[in-house]
Design an enzyme around this catalytic site. Sequence first.
Site, short mmCIF file in Angstrom:
data_model
loop_
_atom_site.label_atom_id
_atom_site.label_comp_id
_atom_site.label_asym_id
_atom_site.label_seq_id
_atom_site.Cartn_x
_atom_site.Cartn_y
_atom_site.Cartn_z
N CYS A 104 0.81 -1.25 0.04
CA CYS A 104 -0.15 0.11 -0.38
C CYS A 104 0.93 1.09 -0.28
CB CYS A 104 -0.89 0.00 1.50
SG CYS A 104 -1.65 1.09 1.53
N CYS A 127 0.15 4.17 2.68
CA CYS A 127 0.62 3.06 4.21
C CYS A 127 2.01 3.56 4.46
CB CYS A 127 0.30 1.61 4.11
SG CYS A 127 -1.44 0.99 4.05
#
Length: 122
Positions: free
Chosen positions: A30, A33
């Site tokens: 991600c 993230c």
Amino acid sequence: MASVELTKDNFDEIVSGDKTVLIDFWAAWCGPCRMFAPIFEKAAENNPDIVFGKVDTQAQQELAAAFQISSIPTLMAIRDNVVLYAQPGALPAPALDELIGKIRAVDMEDVRRQLAAQSAAK
């Protein structure tokens, strides 16, 4: 204090204490993230009175499912076993600092009264 990895084996023990726990649900693939990770780690260093935990949603699918995580990163704040905040999206550092301040300011006695009233109404 650096963040701690939360797993299904240590989650309850860490979260059930009387400290505030801020949890970052994330995954290695991600992009947002990965961008949020250094902000989260810096906040962990600046707020040693709060437990900063990270849940790798790929490795800890049971935890992610238990909290119905459908978008990452998702940030969750738990205090006295009560979820006070749970929202998807990476926060910039000033917004994370503001959120931490708001979580600290919560009157947990009032929260417990509201929860008790909700339970009684059911």
